[in-house]
Write a protein that holds these residues in place. Structure first.
Motif, mmCIF file in Angstrom:
data_model
loop_
_atom_site.group_PDB
_atom_site.id
_atom_site.type_symbol
_atom_site.label_atom_id
_atom_site.label_comp_id
_atom_site.label_asym_id
_atom_site.label_seq_id
_atom_site.Cartn_x
_atom_site.Cartn_y
_atom_site.Cartn_z
ATOM 1 N N ALA A 160 0.813 -1.232 -0.049
ATOM 2 C CA ALA A 160 0.189 -0.056 0.009
ATOM 3 C C ALA A 160 0.940 1.262 -0.061
ATOM 4 O O ALA A 160 0.694 2.271 -0.791
ATOM 5 C CB ALA A 160 -1.028 0.206 1.159
ATOM 6 N N LYS A 161 1.997 1.205 0.662
ATOM 7 C CA LYS A 161 2.924 2.412 0.688
ATOM 8 C C LYS A 161 3.489 2.532 -0.443
ATOM 9 O O LYS A 161 3.875 3.367 -0.896
ATOM 10 C CB LYS A 161 3.818 2.335 2.264
ATOM 11 C CG LYS A 161 4.528 3.549 2.319
ATOM 12 C CD LYS A 161 5.271 3.404 3.473
ATOM 13 C CE LYS A 161 6.070 4.957 3.985
ATOM 14 N NZ LYS A 161 6.667 4.789 5.183
ATOM 15 N N ALA A 162 4.157 1.503 -1.030
ATOM 16 C CA ALA A 162 4.761 1.444 -2.311
ATOM 17 C C ALA A 162 4.244 1.996 -3.456
ATOM 18 O O ALA A 162 4.658 2.772 -4.131
ATOM 19 C CB ALA A 162 5.521 -0.059 -2.418
ATOM 20 N N PHE A 163 2.678 1.377 -3.617
ATOM 21 C CA PHE A 163 1.907 2.013 -4.473
ATOM 22 C C PHE A 163 1.322 3.102 -4.318
ATOM 23 O O PHE A 163 0.306 3.693 -5.245
ATOM 24 C CB PHE A 163 1.029 0.886 -5.019
ATOM 25 C CG PHE A 163 1.921 -0.302 -5.894
ATOM 26 C CD1 PHE A 163 2.011 -0.273 -7.257
ATOM 27 C CD2 PHE A 163 2.239 -1.308 -5.019
ATOM 28 C CE1 PHE A 163 2.831 -1.218 -7.803
ATOM 29 C CE2 PHE A 163 2.977 -2.167 -5.711
ATOM 30 C CZ PHE A 163 3.323 -2.346 -7.208
ATOM 31 N N GLN A 164 1.114 3.628 -3.212
ATOM 32 C CA GLN A 164 0.630 4.733 -2.706
ATOM 33 C C GLN A 164 -0.929 4.811 -2.850
ATOM 34 O O GLN A 164 -1.562 5.701 -3.500
ATOM 35 C CB GLN A 164 1.251 5.847 -3.389
ATOM 36 C CG GLN A 164 2.451 6.485 -2.919
ATOM 37 C CD GLN A 164 3.133 7.688 -3.559
ATOM 38 O OE1 GLN A 164 2.474 8.664 -3.739
ATOM 39 N NE2 GLN A 164 4.222 7.458 -4.330
ATOM 40 N N VAL A 165 -1.360 3.589 -2.385
ATOM 41 C CA VAL A 165 -3.050 3.204 -2.476
ATOM 42 C C VAL A 165 -3.292 2.819 -1.054
ATOM 43 O O VAL A 165 -2.664 2.588 -0.170
ATOM 44 C CB VAL A 165 -3.227 2.145 -3.674
ATOM 45 C CG1 VAL A 165 -2.875 2.881 -4.916
ATOM 46 C CG2 VAL A 165 -2.721 0.740 -3.216
ATOM 47 N N ASP A 166 -4.785 2.731 -0.940
ATOM 48 C CA ASP A 166 -5.210 2.187 0.133
ATOM 49 C C ASP A 166 -5.059 0.713 0.466
ATOM 50 O O ASP A 166 -5.116 -0.074 -0.586
ATOM 51 C CB ASP A 166 -6.816 2.627 0.240
ATOM 52 C CG ASP A 166 -7.307 2.172 1.705
ATOM 53 O OD1 ASP A 166 -7.914 1.003 1.814
ATOM 54 O OD2 ASP A 166 -7.187 2.908 2.624
ATOM 55 N N LYS A 167 -4.823 0.306 1.603
ATOM 56 C CA LYS A 167 -4.365 -1.138 1.884
ATOM 57 C C LYS A 167 -5.861 -2.065 1.068
ATOM 58 O O LYS A 167 -5.646 -3.261 0.562
ATOM 59 C CB LYS A 167 -4.364 -1.424 3.226
ATOM 60 C CG LYS A 167 -4.065 -3.059 3.317
ATOM 61 C CD LYS A 167 -3.726 -3.269 4.915
ATOM 62 C CE LYS A 167 -3.207 -4.785 5.018
ATOM 63 N NZ LYS A 167 -4.466 -5.671 4.835
ATOM 64 N N VAL A 216 -7.243 -1.682 -1.619
ATOM 65 C CA VAL A 216 -6.936 -1.681 -3.157
ATOM 66 C C VAL A 216 -5.919 -2.891 -3.294
ATOM 67 O O VAL A 216 -6.111 -3.831 -4.069
ATOM 68 C CB VAL A 216 -6.423 -0.611 -3.656
ATOM 69 C CG1 VAL A 216 -6.014 -0.914 -5.335
ATOM 70 C CG2 VAL A 216 -7.436 0.519 -3.604
ATOM 71 N N VAL A 217 -4.992 -3.099 -2.178
ATOM 72 C CA VAL A 217 -3.710 -4.287 -2.339
ATOM 73 C C VAL A 217 -4.429 -5.457 -1.883
ATOM 74 O O VAL A 217 -4.311 -6.378 -2.582
ATOM 75 C CB VAL A 217 -2.640 -3.877 -1.438
ATOM 76 C CG1 VAL A 217 -2.082 -5.163 -1.322
ATOM 77 C CG2 VAL A 217 -2.049 -2.575 -1.650
ATOM 78 N N ASP A 218 -5.426 -5.493 -1.062
ATOM 79 C CA ASP A 218 -6.036 -6.696 -0.600
ATOM 80 C C ASP A 218 -6.846 -7.362 -1.854
ATOM 81 O O ASP A 218 -6.958 -8.488 -2.197
ATOM 82 C CB ASP A 218 -7.033 -6.539 0.456
ATOM 83 C CG ASP A 218 -6.263 -6.163 1.816
ATOM 84 O OD1 ASP A 218 -5.045 -6.594 1.939
ATOM 85 O OD2 ASP A 218 -6.899 -5.696 2.792
ATOM 86 N N GLN A 219 -7.619 -6.419 -2.414
ATOM 87 C CA GLN A 219 -8.422 -6.764 -3.735
ATOM 88 C C GLN A 219 -7.372 -7.464 -4.905
ATOM 89 O O GLN A 219 -7.755 -8.569 -5.442
ATOM 90 C CB GLN A 219 -9.364 -5.817 -4.295
ATOM 91 C CG GLN A 219 -9.934 -6.004 -5.621
ATOM 92 C CD GLN A 219 -10.691 -4.956 -5.781
ATOM 93 O OE1 GLN A 219 -10.425 -3.805 -5.626
ATOM 94 N NE2 GLN A 219 -11.521 -5.094 -6.960
#
Length: 218
Positions: free
Chosen positions: A201-208, A210-213
């Motif tokens: 999430a920090k690396a791609f600068q998105v909400d977690k 989004v990463v979970d999805q």
């Protein structure tokens, strides 16, 4: 230039060239080293078969005339001809693949850590591209027609996509008997065990969330 400085310069050049030489597969020290897949010894490559037992079939592969199954989410299929499929390639530093693409099929962004790739379009139309390394990260892309050739430098992220409603086919040669492939999406979001979501999430600068999805899709 003093003799000492000259010696230092030549020593530096020798070390640099030596480093470049060993960055790729070493040249074979015999006519061939047909891979012996039955041998369990682990080396940087595959153990050589007894030369007296080598046959013509060790240097032969049949199958690149067959269409690959593209009924998958990406709509592409890679058929490899590496040393594991063609034992006579062992130590020769070269291999090839056939890539089939469904209409709008994609060979997703990936890298080959040990090989440069040169690709020839056999049928259809492909959009291809690669991204240069940091800090520029330039996106270099081109549309290829039947008979066109494009090269992807070693280690750089690249892709191919079929354009239009027809199937496409490409043949690619690679400068390693085992070039390796790191598919970016699979490596980042499908790692086993998973990369912690907060890191991505920090690396791609998105909400977690989004990463979970994204991780759930891999």
């Amino acid at each position: 230039m003093s003799m000492l400085n000259t010696l230092i310069l030549w020593s530096f050049l020798a070390l640099t060239l030596s480093g470049l030489a060993f960055a790729y597969e070493p040249k074979p020290l015999q006519d061939f080293c047909v891979a012996d897949s039955s041998n369990s010894v682990k080396v940087n490559g595959l153990v050589c078969k007894n030369p007296m037992q080598v046959q013509a079939d060790d240097f032969f592969f049949s199958g690149l005339h067959l269409r690959g199954n593209t009924s998958n989410p990406a709509g592409s299929k890679v058929t490899p001809v590496f040393a594991t499929q063609l034992p006579g390639l062992n130590t020769l530093g070269i291999s090839m693949v056939r890539i089939d693409y469904a209409p709008w099929g994609l060979n997703p962004p990936h890298t080959h850590p040990r090989a440069t790739e040169i690709l020839t379009v056999i049928e259809g139309t492909l959009q291809v591209g690669f991204v240069t390394s940091n800090p520029d990260n330039r996106f270099i892309t081109k549309v290829l027609q039947k008979g066109d050739v494009f090269v992807f430098p070693v280690g750089l992220v690249h892709f191919q996509r079929s354009i239009g409603n027809g199937y496409a086919v490409a043949i690619a040669a690679l400068s390693s008997q085992n070039p390796g492939a790191i598919t970016i999406g699979n490596a980042v979001f499908g790692a086993n065990p998973p990369i912690p979501g907060d890191i991505l999430a920090k690396a791609f600068q998105v909400d977690k969330s989004v990463v979970d999805q994204l991780q759930s899709k891999f």
